[in-house]
Scaffold this motif. Structure first.
Motif, PDB file in Angstrom:
ATOM      1  N   ILE A 265       0.831  -1.157   0.021  1.00  0.00           N
ATOM      2  CA  ILE A 265       0.111   0.012  -0.099  1.00  0.00           C
ATOM      3  C   ILE A 265       0.860   1.044   0.119  1.00  0.00           C
ATOM      4  O   ILE A 265       1.916   1.245   0.628  1.00  0.00           O
ATOM      5  CB  ILE A 265      -1.029  -0.092   1.005  1.00  0.00           C
ATOM      6  N   SER A 267       1.420   5.256   0.559  1.00  0.00           N
ATOM      7  CA  SER A 267       0.606   6.565   1.067  1.00  0.00           C
ATOM      8  C   SER A 267       1.393   7.560   1.284  1.00  0.00           C
ATOM      9  O   SER A 267       2.850   7.434   1.065  1.00  0.00           O
ATOM     10  CB  SER A 267      -0.092   5.957   2.542  1.00  0.00           C
ATOM     11  N   ALA A 275      -2.397   3.665   8.307  1.00  0.00           N
ATOM     12  CA  ALA A 275      -1.967   2.604   7.359  1.00  0.00           C
ATOM     13  C   ALA A 275      -1.158   1.535   7.994  1.00  0.00           C
ATOM     14  O   ALA A 275      -1.444   0.500   7.554  1.00  0.00           O
ATOM     15  CB  ALA A 275      -1.564   3.153   5.953  1.00  0.00           C
ATOM     16  N   LEU A 291       4.061  -1.588   3.522  1.00  0.00           N
ATOM     17  CA  LEU A 291       3.594  -0.219   3.357  1.00  0.00           C
ATOM     18  C   LEU A 291       4.576   0.625   2.799  1.00  0.00           C
ATOM     19  O   LEU A 291       5.854   0.504   3.368  1.00  0.00           O
ATOM     20  CB  LEU A 291       3.178   0.503   4.847  1.00  0.00           C
ATOM     21  N   MET A 318      -2.818   5.169  -2.659  1.00  0.00           N
ATOM     22  CA  MET A 318      -3.934   5.927  -2.200  1.00  0.00           C
ATOM     23  C   MET A 318      -3.518   7.465  -2.484  1.00  0.00           C
ATOM     24  O   MET A 318      -2.569   7.997  -2.296  1.00  0.00           O
ATOM     25  CB  MET A 318      -3.974   5.726  -0.546  1.00  0.00           C
ATOM     26  N   TYR A 365      -8.530   0.475   4.891  1.00  0.00           N
ATOM     27  CA  TYR A 365      -7.261   0.010   4.326  1.00  0.00           C
ATOM     28  C   TYR A 365      -7.353  -1.563   3.991  1.00  0.00           C
ATOM     29  O   TYR A 365      -7.006  -1.734   2.922  1.00  0.00           O
ATOM     30  CB  TYR A 365      -6.060   0.391   5.270  1.00  0.00           C
TER      31      TYR A 365
END
Ligand code: SF4
Ligand code: SF4
Lengths: 395, 302
Positions: A265, A267, A275, A291, A318, A365
């Motif tokens: 992910i 961010s 997150a 992440l 995101m 998330y």
């Protein structure tokens, strides 16, 4: 000795600006930036900060004052949000083209309309190409630290560019949390005295801001582009020496569990901390997720980013701004470009979230990582890489 | 395709020349495009305009860097602009001059058309607007379009008396234009300061058409150090110049005080003279002089 204290993040930001010993502050109050500049005007009024606080009638004037004061050799600070930035934006690329190393705290807030005072990244995306160094921070400590880091980087002789620090409005600016404040002894020398390359001075006339005919504009743009890209090592140096000083280390791209992750992910800013909790939760459940936090936005850390992301099968990006009718969120489309041409690139899913202050929860998330569709719009053309989802829009 | 570049001063109608010519060609069923050099326009400043004519559709939109024909509307431009820059070998030149035309011939030029356009314009139009006059000279040199088509274009563009006078000016120029051909005889160099540099590498960094800095050579923020006007002689905007009558001057210095370009310079004898490298010909000094010692004269061939 560093002192740990509980305070609103805006106040920590103002403390840092004071300790960075700025000469001129020009800003126009706008929610949610207000607490920063209110505190700074108090510092000046109370004699705690020996600076000129210029009260202006608009953000356009604020940036004009900043350009003038920085051009005269004064260390300059400004801060704004949303519509304020929009009003300023005519001048922001001029500040960078003139190579004026001012620092701006951009307290991110959505652009109207509909009128919204809450947080997203539509303001910063509107000046993405202004030629300034731009970074994102995720908590009060990072806000405080990056004021010093920004001045150190900006004022380097081979950089001399404005630095914009993006901090999320309300989510950061109005949160009360612990921040470790450095003593002036500890800070000593980290931001050396500003030595401008050129200054406006009646005794030494020169011209700044002359116009360029078609014979010169391209070369001027090329020179600006090259200096922005070449600022990268200086940015790293700024972070490294701050790490030695404070024990807090920063990178253009911060990784959490990325090495063996199938899904990562991506961010920016204050989303990253929540997150991270979602990622930890899913790891506990045995899912290989990671992440990747994008701290440096301009110059874009292409190499570091693709190295960190290359092993994953899927990136969940995101974005907190919509590029309406475009290829996806602005960050996602940039990342698709960054990965283009590498072998077996991960699939990039573009999620647009947290618009206009919409809360983003751990469960959100988890859903995005699991690939849940919520906006009920059928995937138009997934294979073209142009699909994106405005997550959580009721429909 | 025929490529024609017009040089004039802002207000003389160089752009109109190019457009009239294009209009005439289009009326004849040809293809043409006319456009100005884009930029800030100042009355009196050197400007250029371009015209392309062809039997096939014209698609190019770039400025004309190697013209077949150059038309110069104002004689003072020879001192300000490299008017023949890029002119094709065996090209054509049309000029406005009251001087002996032969001295404007140079090697590589096929034909030269010369006409005292300022005089014709003054006599017929009562103004030094030389555009239609030079068009008369141009089609005398080469029948790019028929005289009738050009007249019709002039009549479409202007109306009533102005149209008639412009047609008269055009016809008279057609009659009076002298055409010289290069027959291999010894020819003189074109009188242009830029020509001194022809063949040399660079004319000096700040010369207006030679801003050829590399991006690596630009100072941070494109800061310009003082003194750039030493290389950049801004007096070439001028279309009039102040002339001072010493006998009337009382050395009050008002011309010096009011000149916006610091172009009035006091000499050791106390009198003032004009620095023509920078005087813009604004006429403020003539206006302010309390004794009427300064009057403005049209800038023609120096
Ligand atoms: S005409 Fe204008 S620029 Fe020239 S000397 Fe007179 S005042 Fe100065
Ligand atoms: S203003 Fe007239 S009288 Fe006075 S110094 Fe100038 S030229 Fe002479």
């Amino acid at each position: 000795m560093a002192k740990r204290a509980g305070m609103e993040v805006s106040i920590a930001a103002a403390e840092a600006v004071k300790q960075a010993n700025v000469d001129v502050i020009a800003a126009y109050p706008i929610t949610p930036q207000t607490h920063i500049v209110e505190k700074l005007s108090e510092f000046v009024a109370d004699g705690q900060l020996d600076a000129e606080y210029v009260t202006v009638e608009s953000e356009h004037s604020a940036m004009s004052v900043c350009i003038g004061s920085q051009a005269s050799g004064a260390r300059t600070f400004t801060s704004t949000s949303s519509q304020g930035l929009a009003l300023m934006s005519e001048l922001v690329p001029i500040a960078s083209a003139l190579r004026l190393p001012m620092v701006m705290l951009l307290v991110n807030r959505s652009l109207s309309g509909p009128l919204s005072i809450w947080n997203d990244h539509s303001d910063v995306m509107s000046i993405r190409d202004s030629g300034c160094i731009q970074m994102f921070v995720k908590n009060g400590q990072e806000v405080y630290d990056h004021v010093f880091i920004a001045y150190r980087i900006a004022e380097k002789q081979n950089v001399l560019l404005p630095v914009i620090i993006n901090m999320d409005g309300f989510i950061l600016s109005h949160t009360f949390e612990p921040v470790e404040l450095m003593s002036s002894d500890e800070l000593k020398g980290y931001v050396p005295p500003y030595e401008p390359k050129y200054t406006l001075h009646p005794d030494h006339p020169l011209t700044m801001g002359a116009y360029a005919t078609p014979a010169l504009y391209t070369e001027a743009k090329k020179a600006h582009d090259e200096v922005l890209k070449a600022s990268y090592p200086s940015i790293l140096e700024g972070w490294e020496s701050w790490g030695q000083l404070s024990g807090r280390h920063y990178r253009p791209v911060e990784e959490l569990f990325c090495q063996d992750a199938d899904t990562i992910i991506v961010s920016m800013g204050s989303l990253s901390e929540t997150a991270a909790e979602a990622v930890k939760l899913m790891r506990q459940q045995g899912q290989k997720v990671g992440l990747l936090e994008l701290r440096l936005w301009r110059p874009f850390p292409f190499e570091e980013f693709s190295r960190a992301a290359a092993g994953a099968q899927r990136l969940v990006v995101m974005d907190r701004a919509v590029s309406s009718g475009g290829p996806g969120g602005p960050v996602a489309s940039e990342i698709r470009s960054a990965l283009y041409g590498i072998k077996n690139p991960p699939q990039v899913d573009s999620y647009i979230i947290g618009l206009g202050g919409r809360n983003v929860t751990i469960q959100d998330y988890v859903k995005m990582i699991e690939g849940e569709k919520t906006d009920l719009i059928p995937e138009a053309n997934a294979a073209s890489g142009s699909s994106y989802e405005i997550f959580g829009a009721r429909g | 395709m025929l490529e024609i570049r017009f040089h004039g001063r802002g207000g003389q109608g160089a752009v109109t020349s190019a457009e009239l010519l294009a209009q005439a060609a289009i009326e004849e069923g040809k293809y043409a495009r006319a456009f100005p050099s884009f930029g800030p326009e100042r009355r009196g400043a050197p400007v250029s305009a371009f015209c392309r004519i062809d039997d096939k559709p014209v698609t190019l939109r770039t400025s004309i860097d190697s013209p077949d024909v150059v038309v110069v509307l104002d004689p003072s431009l020879f001192n300000a602009v490299d008017v023949t820059r890029g002119l094709k070998k065996d090209g054509f030149l049309v000029i406005n001059t009251k001087k002996e035309s032969k001295q404007f011939m140079f090697e590589g030029l096929k034909q030269l058309a010369a006409v005292n356009a300022t005089q014709i314009a003054q006599e017929i139009l009562n103004r030094p607007i030389t555009n239609t006059v030079l068009l008369g000279a141009l089609i005398r040199l080469m029948p790019i379009v028929k005289v009738d088509s050009l007249i019709s274009a002039v009549q479409t563009r202007f109306s009533g008396k102005i149209a008639n006078l412009n047609v008269q000016a055009l016809e008279r120029a057609y009659q009076e234009t002298q055409v010289l051909s290069n027959n291999g005889e010894q020819t003189l160099e074109l009188v242009s300061p830029k020509n001194e540099f022809a063949g040399k590498e660079k004319v000096g960094k700040a010369a207006k058409e030679d801003l050829d800095y590399l991006w690596t050579e630009l100072s941070p923020g494109c800061v310009v150090q003082p003194g750039s006007s030493r290389d950049n002689h801004t007096g070439d905007w001028r279309s009039c110049l102040p002339v001072i009558q010493k006998e009337r001057c009382i050395q009050c210095g008002l011309c010096w005080a009011f000149c916006p370009d610091a172009a009035q310079v006091q000499k050791p004898d106390g009198y003032f003279s004009v620095d023509l490298d920078y005087c813009k010909g604004c006429g403020i000094c003539a206006m302010e002089c309390p004794t009427g010692a300064i009057h403005m004269e049209k800038e023609l061939e120096l």
